[in-house]
Design a protein around this motif. Structure first.
Motif, mmCIF file in Angstrom:
data_model
loop_
_atom_site.group_PDB
_atom_site.id
_atom_site.type_symbol
_atom_site.label_atom_id
_atom_site.label_comp_id
_atom_site.label_asym_id
_atom_site.label_seq_id
_atom_site.Cartn_x
_atom_site.Cartn_y
_atom_site.Cartn_z
ATOM 1 N N VAL A 119 -50.292 11.396 12.506
ATOM 2 C CA VAL A 119 -49.684 10.519 12.088
ATOM 3 C C VAL A 119 -48.370 11.328 11.526
ATOM 4 O O VAL A 119 -47.811 12.400 11.337
ATOM 5 C CB VAL A 119 -50.326 10.090 10.564
ATOM 6 C CG1 VAL A 119 -51.755 9.767 11.072
ATOM 7 C CG2 VAL A 119 -50.796 11.222 10.093
ATOM 8 N N ARG A 120 -46.976 10.479 10.835
ATOM 9 C CA ARG A 120 -46.323 10.405 10.324
ATOM 10 C C ARG A 120 -45.090 10.285 11.443
ATOM 11 O O ARG A 120 -44.317 11.486 11.105
ATOM 12 C CB ARG A 120 -46.083 11.579 9.006
ATOM 13 C CG ARG A 120 -46.742 10.482 7.535
ATOM 14 C CD ARG A 120 -46.326 11.953 6.773
ATOM 15 N NE ARG A 120 -46.745 12.963 6.985
ATOM 16 C CZ ARG A 120 -46.612 14.288 6.877
ATOM 17 N NH1 ARG A 120 -45.593 14.582 7.613
ATOM 18 N NH2 ARG A 120 -47.636 15.584 7.042
ATOM 19 N N GLY A 121 -45.362 10.805 12.457
ATOM 20 C CA GLY A 121 -44.191 10.810 13.790
ATOM 21 C C GLY A 121 -43.704 12.052 14.013
ATOM 22 O O GLY A 121 -42.978 12.710 14.359
ATOM 23 N N LYS A 122 -44.842 13.003 12.887
ATOM 24 C CA LYS A 122 -45.002 14.445 13.726
ATOM 25 C C LYS A 122 -44.790 14.844 15.405
ATOM 26 O O LYS A 122 -46.427 14.851 15.244
ATOM 27 C CB LYS A 122 -45.461 15.250 12.482
ATOM 28 C CG LYS A 122 -45.108 16.478 11.852
ATOM 29 C CD LYS A 122 -45.541 17.032 10.693
ATOM 30 C CE LYS A 122 -45.432 18.892 10.455
ATOM 31 N NZ LYS A 122 -46.509 19.012 10.263
ATOM 32 N N ARG A 123 -43.832 14.948 15.551
ATOM 33 C CA ARG A 123 -44.217 15.707 17.131
ATOM 34 C C ARG A 123 -44.436 17.209 17.697
ATOM 35 O O ARG A 123 -44.195 17.801 16.441
ATOM 36 C CB ARG A 123 -42.859 15.101 17.812
ATOM 37 C CG ARG A 123 -42.924 14.683 19.492
ATOM 38 C CD ARG A 123 -41.771 14.426 19.617
ATOM 39 N NE ARG A 123 -41.421 13.024 19.821
ATOM 40 C CZ ARG A 123 -41.982 12.113 19.903
ATOM 41 N NH1 ARG A 123 -42.531 12.233 21.082
ATOM 42 N NH2 ARG A 123 -41.894 10.984 19.746
ATOM 43 N N PRO A 124 -46.268 17.051 18.173
ATOM 44 C CA PRO A 124 -46.100 18.597 18.465
ATOM 45 C C PRO A 124 -45.167 19.377 19.160
ATOM 46 O O PRO A 124 -44.875 18.814 19.782
ATOM 47 C CB PRO A 124 -47.426 17.834 19.292
ATOM 48 C CG PRO A 124 -47.517 17.258 19.617
ATOM 49 C CD PRO A 124 -46.256 16.571 18.680
ATOM 50 N N THR A 142 -47.982 8.411 16.192
ATOM 51 C CA THR A 142 -47.421 7.327 15.408
ATOM 52 C C THR A 142 -47.004 7.329 14.525
ATOM 53 O O THR A 142 -47.087 8.672 13.949
ATOM 54 C CB THR A 142 -49.209 6.174 14.924
ATOM 55 O OG1 THR A 142 -48.661 4.915 14.199
ATOM 56 C CG2 THR A 142 -49.940 7.524 13.958
ATOM 57 N N HIS A 143 -45.625 6.303 14.151
ATOM 58 C CA HIS A 143 -45.238 7.293 12.644
ATOM 59 C C HIS A 143 -45.919 6.903 11.971
ATOM 60 O O HIS A 143 -45.105 6.431 10.292
ATOM 61 C CB HIS A 143 -43.450 5.898 13.046
ATOM 62 C CG HIS A 143 -42.825 6.735 13.748
ATOM 63 N ND1 HIS A 143 -42.387 7.779 13.599
ATOM 64 C CD2 HIS A 143 -43.368 7.362 15.542
ATOM 65 C CE1 HIS A 143 -41.195 7.884 14.888
ATOM 66 N NE2 HIS A 143 -42.047 7.653 16.346
ATOM 67 N N LEU A 144 -46.805 5.925 11.613
ATOM 68 C CA LEU A 144 -47.826 5.650 10.151
ATOM 69 C C LEU A 144 -48.487 7.057 9.803
ATOM 70 O O LEU A 144 -48.743 7.622 10.469
ATOM 71 C CB LEU A 144 -48.695 4.852 10.967
ATOM 72 C CG LEU A 144 -48.650 3.460 11.886
ATOM 73 C CD1 LEU A 144 -48.929 2.541 11.625
ATOM 74 C CD2 LEU A 144 -47.590 2.426 10.507
ATOM 75 N N PRO A 145 -48.129 6.371 8.397
ATOM 76 C CA PRO A 145 -48.862 7.503 7.434
ATOM 77 C C PRO A 145 -50.036 7.632 7.472
ATOM 78 O O PRO A 145 -51.501 6.106 8.043
ATOM 79 C CB PRO A 145 -48.667 7.280 6.573
ATOM 80 C CG PRO A 145 -47.513 5.933 5.858
ATOM 81 C CD PRO A 145 -47.710 5.337 7.493
ATOM 82 N N MET A 146 -51.073 8.821 7.213
ATOM 83 C CA MET A 146 -52.499 8.751 7.164
ATOM 84 C C MET A 146 -53.243 7.212 6.999
ATOM 85 O O MET A 146 -54.101 7.245 7.466
ATOM 86 C CB MET A 146 -53.695 9.876 7.349
ATOM 87 C CG MET A 146 -54.695 9.922 6.800
ATOM 88 S SD MET A 146 -55.290 10.990 8.197
ATOM 89 C CE MET A 146 -54.987 12.647 7.773
ATOM 90 N N PHE A 147 -52.867 7.399 5.995
ATOM 91 C CA PHE A 147 -53.720 5.872 5.349
ATOM 92 C C PHE A 147 -53.687 4.932 5.908
ATOM 93 O O PHE A 147 -54.704 3.775 5.997
ATOM 94 C CB PHE A 147 -53.321 5.632 3.687
ATOM 95 C CG PHE A 147 -53.379 4.541 2.582
ATOM 96 C CD1 PHE A 147 -54.807 5.443 1.451
ATOM 97 C CD2 PHE A 147 -53.631 3.557 3.068
ATOM 98 C CE1 PHE A 147 -55.285 4.330 1.077
ATOM 99 C CE2 PHE A 147 -54.330 2.706 2.343
ATOM 100 C CZ PHE A 147 -54.951 3.077 1.311
ATOM 101 N N GLU A 148 -52.042 4.475 6.316
ATOM 102 C CA GLU A 148 -51.913 3.152 7.088
ATOM 103 C C GLU A 148 -52.941 3.094 8.710
ATOM 104 O O GLU A 148 -53.711 2.276 8.873
ATOM 105 C CB GLU A 148 -50.831 2.744 7.693
ATOM 106 C CG GLU A 148 -50.686 1.935 7.595
ATOM 107 C CD GLU A 148 -50.756 0.511 6.763
ATOM 108 O OE1 GLU A 148 -51.383 -0.099 5.752
ATOM 109 O OE2 GLU A 148 -50.989 -0.540 7.201
ATOM 110 N N ALA A 149 -52.641 4.057 9.326
ATOM 111 C CA ALA A 149 -53.207 4.305 10.396
ATOM 112 C C ALA A 149 -54.903 3.923 10.464
ATOM 113 O O ALA A 149 -55.634 3.700 11.333
ATOM 114 C CB ALA A 149 -53.196 5.992 11.580
#
Lengths: 117, 114, 305
Positions: free
Chosen positions: A71-76, A94-101
């Protein structure tokens, strides 16, 4: 729920394992603490997390997680991707934060680990 | 929606600062990483986490969060409760995992994006 | 592994397999001087829609059922094949990976390609889409068989060993502070237990506990070892290290209690749940530790509870 639908609902992208978008996830678990993932998750789940280090994949492997969504668009990094490919665990982003996802997937009918059989 | 309505709707237990439940909640943030919450949570958001360490209180105060929900039936440490009581940070507990309590908050209309 | 994603495996195979391994090697050919009219019986009898034209060992063209029909329409059935064949032939080489062939089928829309030996230029076979599918399926079946054999061999090991008491010991070395490779022992042990045919629930419990124990060695000590003893009715995993030791074991067992440094917490570990996870996953846990000497953690898992 098919992984492709998860991707669509979260407006996400596939980081690796694009051939596996038709696999089914039975439930979801959102967590950043891997010990809690180990303790609570059931098999065939989607793991939603804000962490992207290789130990996330290792944890997923131990408890037979079906797929991981960051989440939060953090790319591995490459190490994480390589390990996921070796273990055949698809990765989404996903660019969404955890809550929204979590909220959107739940709304679309994906159960959590305490509800799923 | 006010915190006390949420507590009632989602049948959560209040563990500290019951005096501060009239506060209006604007949205939600779910994370178990303190640095992430420090960087990204917004004022008057409700924080959903597995963490029970007393540091959660400091983060909640600093970010002016509406309260903290501890999931998976986990109980906050005594030091955490003492500190939360003193600082007036409501700590709520639920048996549900993060995914499910967030799903229900989302159904009540709370969003995770500003 | 049985759980591997089959599609990915097929893709891998399409790179591994060579055209020469999947092609049909008995090729029906015609000579340039054959009559076009003779093709009718050849195509019908062999259910073909085209055939290579060969002079000596050399491929000189290809003639298809469409060429034949045109000839028929023109009333020129006595015409030699040489006059009606396509001379510029798209070919494949026997040493090319199958994936090249798949692309070529996609691009060209042809039903089959003649296959040549790259060195001699001789026609050695013919390849249709059906050949590719058959080849891949056959290979997948062999793969599947091999894993089955591993599984079978391993799962019968206790029956095959004659002794009053049998145990297998697996030893894994764990390097401290090597966060990247942390969990490699647990991963290897999990795979081995799966091959040995243990119940998935048992494997899961062992994997979780072993992983947490391994993580403790990585985070807190310079190095240690994981020793897994597999007995016919139980598994014992020992995690031993010569690290700093645990001063207050009772306290360490309290869920949420942790002395892990911040960097570990930010990586999603060190929240004080490790030992309670181990306790929950195992049937018996014995933790012994001496400050300055090291820690010895024993976990027992019964196979039949």
């Amino acid at each position: 729920m098919k992984l492709e639908e998860v991707r669509r609902i979260l407006d996400g992208e596939v980081v690796s394992g694009s051939k596996s978008l038709d696999i089914e996830v039975a439930m979801a678990c959102g967590a950043d603490l891997m010990s809690d993932v180990l303790a609570f998750i059931k098999q065939d789940a989607l793991l939603i997390t804000g962490l992207t280090n290789p130990q996330v994949v290792r944890t997923a492997e131990m408890v037979d997680v079906k797929a991981i969504c960051f989440v939060r668009g953090k790319r591995p990094g490459q190490e994480t991707i390589t390990m996921a490919q070796k273990k055949s665990i698809p990765l989404l982003l996903t660019h969404l934060p955890m809550f929204e996802a979590c909220g959107r997937l739940y709304k679309n009918g994906l159960p959590g680990c305490s509800e799923a059989e | 929606m006010k915190l006390e309505e949420i507590v009632h709707e989602l049948k959560m237990d209040v563990r500290s600062a019951g005096r501060n439940l009239a506060r209006e909640v604007r949205g939600g943030y779910a994370s178990d990483l303190l640095s992430d919450v420090m960087a990204n949570a917004e004022k008057d958001y409700l924080w959903v986490t597995l963490q029970i360490h007393q540091n959660i209180v400091a983060v909640a105060v600093l970010k002016e969060l509406a309260g903290v929900i501890i999931v998976n039936g986990r109980e906050p440490e005594p030091e955490t409760l003492a500190k939360a009581e003193k600082e007036g940070v409501p700590i709520l507990v639920t048996q549900l995992p993060t995914f499910e309590i967030v799903g229900r908050l989302h159904q009540l209309g709370f969003r995770g994006t500003a | 592994m049985g759980k591997d994603d089959g599609f990915g495996r097929v893709q891998e195979l399409s790179y591994e397999l060579k055209v020469g391994e999947v092609m049909t090697t008995t090729v029906i050919t015609v000579a340039p001087d054959n009559r076009v009219g003779d093709l009718r019986e050849l195509f019908r009898a062999n259910k073909m829609s085209g055939t290579p034209v060969v002079a000596g060992d050399r491929l000189v063209g290809i003639i298809s059922i469409e060429d034949f029909i045109k000839c028929l329409a023109d009333g020129e059935m006595d015409c030699p094949v040489r006059m009606r064949m396509t001379e510029k032939v798209e070919v494949l080489y026997a040493d090319e990976p199958v994936v090249h062939a798949i692309h070529k089928f996609d691009r060209r829309g042809f039903g089959r390609f003649p296959v040549l030996d790259r060195k001699t230029g001789h026609l050695v076979g013919i390849l249709s889409k059906g050949d590719i599918i058959k080849g891949l399926l056959k290979k997948l079946e062999i793969d599947y068989h091999e894993e089955e054999i591993h599984h079978y061999r391993a799962s019968h090991i206790f029956e095959d060993i004659l002794a009053d008491k049998t145990a297998i010991r697996l030893k894994y070395d764990v390097r401290g502070k090597d966060f990247e490779n942390a969990g490699a022992s647990a991963s290897a042990l999990k795979k081995t237990l799966s091959r040995l045919g243990f119940h998935p629930q048992v494997i899961r419990r062992v994997a979780i506990a072993t992983y947490e124990a391994e993580m403790n060695i990585v985070v807190f000590t310079p190095k240690g070892q994981m020793l897994a003893d597999i007995h016919p009715d139980h598994i014992e995993v020992k995690a031993v290290d010569k690290g700093p030791g645990i001063p207050d074991i009772e306290r360490a067992l309290v869920p949420g209690f942790s002395t892990a440094p911040e960097w570990v917490r930010e990586l999603g570990f060190g929240a004080g749940m490790g030992l309670s996870n181990i306790q929950k996953s195992s049937d018996k846990m014995v933790l012994k530790s001496k400050v300055g000497k090291g820690t010895d953690l024993r976990m027992t898992f019964f196979l039949y509870r």
